[in-house]
Design a protein around this motif. Sequence first.
Motif, short mmCIF file in Angstrom:
data_model
loop_
_atom_site.label_atom_id
_atom_site.label_comp_id
_atom_site.label_asym_id
_atom_site.label_seq_id
_atom_site.Cartn_x
_atom_site.Cartn_y
_atom_site.Cartn_z
N HIS A 95 0.78 -1.18 -0.03
CA HIS A 95 0.01 0.00 0.12
C HIS A 95 0.84 1.37 -0.05
CE1 HIS A 95 -3.73 -2.29 1.36
NE2 HIS A 95 -2.64 -3.19 1.91
N LYS A 100 -10.67 3.97 4.20
CA LYS A 100 -10.43 2.49 3.87
C LYS A 100 -9.66 1.76 4.84
CE LYS A 100 -8.88 -0.05 -0.49
NZ LYS A 100 -8.38 0.28 -1.47
N ASP A 101 -10.20 0.98 5.57
CA ASP A 101 -9.35 0.18 6.59
C ASP A 101 -8.69 -0.72 6.11
OD1 ASP A 101 -10.51 2.22 8.60
OD2 ASP A 101 -11.89 0.58 9.25
N GLN A 157 -6.15 2.53 10.45
CA GLN A 157 -7.30 3.34 9.77
C GLN A 157 -6.33 4.56 9.19
OE1 GLN A 157 -9.34 3.77 13.41
NE2 GLN A 157 -11.02 2.71 12.55
#
Length: 381
Positions: free
Chosen positions: A197, A217-218, A229
């Motif tokens: 990510h 978007k957890d 978070q």
Amino acid sequence: MTARRTQKVSAKEVTKRILNHEDLFILDVRNESDFSDWKIEGNSVEIINIPYFDLLDDMRPALDKIPADKEIVVVCAKEGSSIFVAEQLAEAGLNHVSYLEGGMKSWSEHLEPVKVSDLSGGGELYQFVRIGKGCLSYMVLSNGEAAIIDTSRMIDQYEQFMQENSVKLVHTIDTHLHADHISGGRALAQMYAASYHLPPKDAQEVTFAYEELAEGKDITVGQETIKVQPIYTPGHTIGSTSFIIDNTYILTGDILFIESIGRPDLAGIAEDWAGDLRDTLYGRYKELSEELIVLPAHFGKITELGEGGLVSGRLGTLFSENPGLNIEDESEFRRTVTESLPPQPHSYQEIRKANRGEITPNKEEQREMEMGPNRCAVHDK
């Protein structure tokens, strides 16, 4: 007559001694400029610098300054020079002489796992302290799964830790596109078929696929609702993102440190990002609970290491004591974060290219690119 022997000591052993506040006497035999730029530090460390070439023919400059009743650790850049000096000191009659295995290169690469806390969902949070570089990374463990935030390039050390804890990697996350060290997040994610990510605003020039970080978007780790978070907090980079874990800990990346704040100049547009940095620190962070525990991606001074080596601080306390959070005048703030800054990180432009996937330096090139202290903060001079 039996020859006196020296012993090697690992970076991990030296780290443990520093964290345990054990007395440590170091003879650093690198040249004066390298020593002045970057050295081993600790509350219980006594260190002197005598360049190797000053000791080639005569050990007396060192013997005159070294206490005979203490263990001596000799340090150089890679190891070879320190072995020679340590052997000569032992031959001269000193009884407790060792040398740092791998030299300052190994010191720069050691990661020391420090447990932050158990989490409410049954998992655990660890901080990995890269004591020789000032980098901090994090691992969330839950129900056999793991996520790593701001991974250093020494991925074998994370692998070993995960094996010891019987967890499988499912996510690696970078709070921003790093400029001071090469991220190991993408490489480690590829090895485990995990998700990597990255904030999309920092990833406009990357050459690889990634999962976009988005506010709200957890990212779930394990089966017990341990969530990471994202909170979008620009300033150090345009995409810098913070994370709240377990409603207790805020991972601030390079936006906020314990004794300083992030610098906005590593992309060459400091004036543009200075305003974002102030808005984040004096606006978005101010809206958060003062009880949150700040876990940054770097530390600048050894004094920031607390019990067991943990680097952390209550957000409310930082608003009271951190100089970067107490500059009321906006013009003064802009001057502070754009002028009279410490030197920029070594090879930072090449490091940014490596983290974008534009260049692929080999292991030795990566080491050379990262050598030296952390310089991501405004106040670390």
